[in-house]
Design an enzyme around this catalytic site. Structure first.
Site, PDB file in Angstrom:
ATOM      1  N   THR A   1       0.854  -1.179   0.000  1.00  0.00           N
ATOM      2  CA  THR A   1       0.000   0.000   0.000  1.00  0.00           C
ATOM      3  C   THR A   1       0.893   1.233   0.000  1.00  0.00           C
ATOM      4  O   THR A   1       2.117   1.132   0.025  1.00  0.00           O
ATOM      5  CB  THR A   1      -0.971  -0.014   1.193  1.00  0.00           C
ATOM      6  OG1 THR A   1      -1.907   1.057   1.067  1.00  0.00           O
ATOM      7  CG2 THR A   1      -0.236   0.114   2.519  1.00  0.00           C
TER       8      THR A   1
ATOM      9  N   ALA B   1       4.836  -1.059   4.317  1.00  0.00           N
ATOM     10  CA  ALA B   1       4.391   0.186   4.940  1.00  0.00           C
ATOM     11  C   ALA B   1       5.401   1.275   4.596  1.00  0.00           C
ATOM     12  O   ALA B   1       6.591   1.139   4.897  1.00  0.00           O
ATOM     13  CB  ALA B   1       4.287   0.005   6.447  1.00  0.00           C
TER      14      ALA B   1
ATOM     15  N   VAL C   1       9.406  -2.335   5.517  1.00  0.00           N
ATOM     16  CA  VAL C   1       9.533  -0.881   5.426  1.00  0.00           C
ATOM     17  C   VAL C   1       9.775  -0.481   3.971  1.00  0.00           C
ATOM     18  O   VAL C   1      10.749  -0.923   3.349  1.00  0.00           O
ATOM     19  CB  VAL C   1      10.664  -0.364   6.327  1.00  0.00           C
ATOM     20  CG1 VAL C   1      10.776   1.154   6.210  1.00  0.00           C
ATOM     21  CG2 VAL C   1      10.432  -0.780   7.775  1.00  0.00           C
ATOM     22  N   LYS C   2       8.896   0.351   3.466  1.00  0.00           N
ATOM     23  CA  LYS C   2       8.942   0.766   2.062  1.00  0.00           C
ATOM     24  C   LYS C   2       9.733   2.074   1.948  1.00  0.00           C
ATOM     25  O   LYS C   2       9.364   3.090   2.549  1.00  0.00           O
ATOM     26  CB  LYS C   2       7.513   0.940   1.545  1.00  0.00           C
ATOM     27  CG  LYS C   2       7.334   0.810   0.061  1.00  0.00           C
ATOM     28  CD  LYS C   2       5.839   0.761  -0.253  1.00  0.00           C
ATOM     29  CE  LYS C   2       5.565   0.629  -1.732  1.00  0.00           C
ATOM     30  NZ  LYS C   2       4.107   0.651  -2.007  1.00  0.00           N
ATOM     31  N   ILE C   3      10.808   2.029   1.171  1.00  0.00           N
ATOM     32  CA  ILE C   3      11.766   3.137   1.072  1.00  0.00           C
ATOM     33  C   ILE C   3      11.847   3.615  -0.376  1.00  0.00           C
ATOM     34  O   ILE C   3      11.979   2.795  -1.294  1.00  0.00           O
ATOM     35  CB  ILE C   3      13.176   2.674   1.515  1.00  0.00           C
ATOM     36  CG1 ILE C   3      13.155   2.142   2.954  1.00  0.00           C
ATOM     37  CG2 ILE C   3      14.199   3.788   1.355  1.00  0.00           C
ATOM     38  CD1 ILE C   3      12.945   3.182   4.004  1.00  0.00           C
TER      39      ILE C   3
END
Length: 218
Positions: free
Chosen positions: A27, A60, A86-88
């Site tokens: 998302t 996220a 963790v989306k970077i």
């Protein structure tokens, strides 16, 4: 190939999970806003809600664009649930953050990948997943699937463990072609996933089977 659903809609996630083929969720802030999820506390709770539905990676996204902010937000997100990834973003500060999280054993998804060079940097920095945006490249008359193929070749050349997560998937043929090329994961909307089950000959055949059954029971 793993199937992720790209949404913040809990009902869609539940429906995909009930099909028995869902491996994870991606998302982003835009999808959160689409569902009316705003404000830090509401967003964090929504990630918890998603993690309670699907037993798999849940990406996220951090909002910060500087290193320290990414680390702070990423650690907070990772603490929410063991399934959080963790989306970077693919920027220089993001590459530094990928290495930090990799060293800490925190899973990451490097997003907004549009070139093989970016994918190479992310893998070198230890990203768990990379997200090349197939559909958005197609939108500007560039072959998004060719990028997936190029990244697959590079990763295989050097045995990178980073998984290729084909993102911005728009329709069922995107999914099929990504599977042919060797993408590790695809993420797309529920309608694209469900469309894989559709074929007019299946519908015609089923109608004929049922009609023949009815004839034999009259």
């Amino acid at each position: 190939m793993k199937f992720f659903i790209d949404t913040a809609n809990l009902n869609e996630i539940k429906e995909a999970n009930a099909m028995g083929i869902l491996d994870g969720v991606t998302t982003n802030p835009s999808l959160m806003a689409k569902e009316g999820i705003t404000g830090p506390s509401n967003i964090l709770q929504h990630y918890r809600d998603i993690c309670s539905i699907v037993d798999g990676p849940v990406s996220a996204e951090v909002i910060a664009t500087e290193y320290e902010g990414m680390i702070r937000e990423g650690e907070e997100l990772a603490a929410l649930h063991k399934n959080i990834v963790v989306k970077i973003p693919m920027i220089i500060e993001g590459i530094k953050a990928l290495r930090y999280f990799s060293n800490k054993g925190i899973k990451t998804n490097c997003t907004l990948i549009f070139s093989a060079g970016q994918a190479l940097l992310a893998a070198k920095a230890g990203a768990t997943f990379i997200s090349p945006f197939v559909g958005r490249l197609d939108d500007i008359s560039t072959d998004g699937l060719a990028l997936i193929e190029q990244i697959r070749t590079i990763y295989d050349n050097y045995a990178f463990e980073t998984e290729i997560l084909a993102a911005s998937v728009r329709h069922p043929m995107h999914i099929v072609h990504c599977a042919e090329i060797g993408a590790d994961v695809m993420t797309g909307p529920l309608n694209a996933i469900k469309a894989l089950a559709k074929h007019p000959l299946t519908d015609i055949g089923l109608q004929q089977f049922l009609a023949d059954f009815d004839k034999g029971n009259k």
